[in-house]
Design a protein around this motif. Sequence first.
Motif, PDB file in Angstrom:
ATOM      1  N   ARG A   1      75.334  24.189  69.009  1.00  0.00           N
ATOM      2  CA  ARG A   1      75.242  23.479  69.854  1.00  0.00           C
ATOM      3  C   ARG A   1      73.903  23.737  70.688  1.00  0.00           C
ATOM      4  N   MET A   2      73.845  25.267  70.539  1.00  0.00           N
ATOM      5  CA  MET A   2      72.695  25.899  71.283  1.00  0.00           C
ATOM      6  C   MET A   2      70.530  25.969  69.931  1.00  0.00           C
ATOM      7  N   SER A   3      70.707  26.392  70.790  1.00  0.00           N
ATOM      8  CA  SER A   3      68.722  26.578  69.365  1.00  0.00           C
ATOM      9  C   SER A   3      67.800  27.532  70.038  1.00  0.00           C
ATOM     10  N   TRP A   4      68.854  28.932  70.337  1.00  0.00           N
ATOM     11  CA  TRP A   4      68.248  30.202  70.638  1.00  0.00           C
ATOM     12  C   TRP A   4      67.957  30.384  69.625  1.00  0.00           C
ATOM     13  N   THR A   5      66.705  31.624  69.568  1.00  0.00           N
ATOM     14  CA  THR A   5      66.199  32.495  69.353  1.00  0.00           C
ATOM     15  C   THR A   5      66.005  33.347  68.798  1.00  0.00           C
ATOM     16  N   LEU A   6      66.466  34.573  67.924  1.00  0.00           N
ATOM     17  CA  LEU A   6      66.585  35.481  67.593  1.00  0.00           C
ATOM     18  C   LEU A   6      64.941  36.216  67.546  1.00  0.00           C
ATOM     19  N   ASP A   7      65.208  37.320  68.570  1.00  0.00           N
ATOM     20  CA  ASP A   7      63.790  37.805  69.245  1.00  0.00           C
ATOM     21  C   ASP A   7      63.927  39.231  68.371  1.00  0.00           C
ATOM     22  N   ARG A   8      62.905  40.064  67.751  1.00  0.00           N
ATOM     23  CA  ARG A   8      63.806  41.559  67.732  1.00  0.00           C
ATOM     24  C   ARG A   8      63.366  42.167  68.774  1.00  0.00           C
ATOM     25  N   ASP A   9      62.766  42.070  69.457  1.00  0.00           N
ATOM     26  CA  ASP A   9      62.518  42.588  71.285  1.00  0.00           C
ATOM     27  C   ASP A   9      63.863  42.400  72.004  1.00  0.00           C
ATOM     28  N   ARG A  10      64.241  41.868  71.591  1.00  0.00           N
ATOM     29  CA  ARG A  10      65.816  41.382  72.583  1.00  0.00           C
ATOM     30  C   ARG A  10      66.673  41.623  71.952  1.00  0.00           C
ATOM     31  N   ALA A  11      66.945  42.143  70.590  1.00  0.00           N
ATOM     32  CA  ALA A  11      68.540  42.165  70.221  1.00  0.00           C
ATOM     33  C   ALA A  11      68.439  43.748  70.061  1.00  0.00           C
ATOM     34  N   VAL A  12      69.910  43.605  70.060  1.00  0.00           N
ATOM     35  CA  VAL A  12      71.308  44.780  69.541  1.00  0.00           C
ATOM     36  C   VAL A  12      71.379  44.226  68.345  1.00  0.00           C
ATOM     37  N   LEU A  13      72.125  44.815  66.922  1.00  0.00           N
ATOM     38  CA  LEU A  13      73.383  45.040  66.274  1.00  0.00           C
ATOM     39  C   LEU A  13      74.230  46.017  66.204  1.00  0.00           C
ATOM     40  N   LEU A  14      75.109  45.048  67.097  1.00  0.00           N
ATOM     41  CA  LEU A  14      76.460  45.727  66.702  1.00  0.00           C
ATOM     42  C   LEU A  14      77.693  45.532  65.651  1.00  0.00           C
TER      43      LEU A  14
ATOM     44  N   ARG B   1      71.449  46.238  79.482  1.00  0.00           N
ATOM     45  CA  ARG B   1      70.822  46.703  80.416  1.00  0.00           C
ATOM     46  C   ARG B   1      69.791  47.541  80.848  1.00  0.00           C
ATOM     47  N   GLY B   2      70.017  48.870  80.101  1.00  0.00           N
ATOM     48  CA  GLY B   2      69.163  50.299  79.909  1.00  0.00           C
ATOM     49  C   GLY B   2      67.951  49.391  79.126  1.00  0.00           C
ATOM     50  N   TRP B   3      68.082  48.980  77.737  1.00  0.00           N
ATOM     51  CA  TRP B   3      67.332  48.264  76.657  1.00  0.00           C
ATOM     52  C   TRP B   3      66.153  47.774  77.141  1.00  0.00           C
ATOM     53  N   ARG B   4      67.117  46.641  78.323  1.00  0.00           N
ATOM     54  CA  ARG B   4      66.004  45.137  78.238  1.00  0.00           C
ATOM     55  C   ARG B   4      66.267  44.198  76.959  1.00  0.00           C
ATOM     56  N   ARG B   5      68.121  44.256  76.962  1.00  0.00           N
ATOM     57  CA  ARG B   5      67.510  43.384  75.868  1.00  0.00           C
ATOM     58  C   ARG B   5      68.888  42.580  75.683  1.00  0.00           C
ATOM     59  N   ASP B   6      69.150  41.226  75.568  1.00  0.00           N
ATOM     60  CA  ASP B   6      70.237  40.689  76.088  1.00  0.00           C
ATOM     61  C   ASP B   6      70.421  39.289  74.783  1.00  0.00           C
ATOM     62  N   GLN B   7      70.135  39.732  73.722  1.00  0.00           N
ATOM     63  CA  GLN B   7      70.090  39.169  72.280  1.00  0.00           C
ATOM     64  C   GLN B   7      71.568  40.087  71.997  1.00  0.00           C
ATOM     65  N   LEU B   8      72.780  39.851  71.134  1.00  0.00           N
ATOM     66  CA  LEU B   8      73.400  40.733  69.929  1.00  0.00           C
ATOM     67  C   LEU B   8      73.693  39.984  68.844  1.00  0.00           C
ATOM     68  N   ILE B   9      73.672  40.994  67.606  1.00  0.00           N
ATOM     69  CA  ILE B   9      74.192  39.885  66.143  1.00  0.00           C
ATOM     70  C   ILE B   9      75.290  40.697  66.578  1.00  0.00           C
TER      71      ILE B   9
END
Length: 310
Positions: free
Chosen positions: A21-34, A139-147
């Motif tokens: 439904r969404m069209s969010w874009t992965l951004d290496r500066d916002r992402a964290v890998l889980l 939040r400390g890393w200022r990242r708001d995307q989770l893979i």
Amino acid sequence: MGIPSIQPYFMPRKEELPKNRMSWTLDRDRAVLLIHDMQQYFIDYYDTQASPVVELLENIRQVRERCRALGIPVVYTMQPSEQTAEERGLLLDFWGPGLTAHPHKHPIVNVLSPEDKDTVLKKWRYSAFQRTQLLDLMRGWRRDQLIICGVYAHIGCMLTAGEAFMNDVQPFFVADATSDFTRNWHEMAMTYVAQRCGIVLSTRDVMDAFEEGSPEEAPFDLERLRSEIAELLERPTSEILDGDSLLDLGLDSIRLMTLVERLRNAGIEISFVELAERATLEEWWDMLSPRLQHARWPRPEGQEAHGVHG
């Protein structure tokens, strides 16, 4: 009570993924890998020589290595090997003692062992956010995307995606780097995430999103050819060796024609017969490489550099 024995099933392919439904874009500066709960205890319920776990391990490894190369934080979750009844809570009712009965199976599987620079979190409940430092770390890393990669898709992975959404973290659920009890449960988890809280994408999507180069196209080389063949055969790239017969690996006429069309779209003039007369990746590359002066491999439809759209 307890986890059932898991029968082999085919890992979802890119063309089988639900529409986002969404069209969010992965951004290496916002992402964290889980990497979620990839402990020997959970993997031992699979036939480790069959799908989906063969692809699961290879795909997580690929995503992890790309993220490490780009400086994207890598976080593992692990359930503790010792838990009191109070600590285990209602999990005890649903799943029994779990790892407590098998403490020797506590480690992450060898092929995905954490490195010193990775973050390893002790996890007590389905969601990776519950009773952990994951949200504070992000939040400390200022990242708001989770893979999200790992097991099991419809339990911890899906609920982690849901809780990420509820904390204004964009979840990216890697469909072929997660696995489940059955294909039906796996599809349910993908559909829920795509429709209710996040983006469902493939390992190839993640690799392309974090690829250097032109925003419209990617270079065509031997490893890209190997990757495309692996996707068509539904095998990990590590199984596509230069000298192996691709026909013996299952490359039938339909898959071969699909590859021919992809090569032509990349600007490489090749015929079905030319490929069919040769059996190995090495032979194909010897024939194709002189024709690559202007060849560029198009990105999948709807995708831009450094991003994946729904």
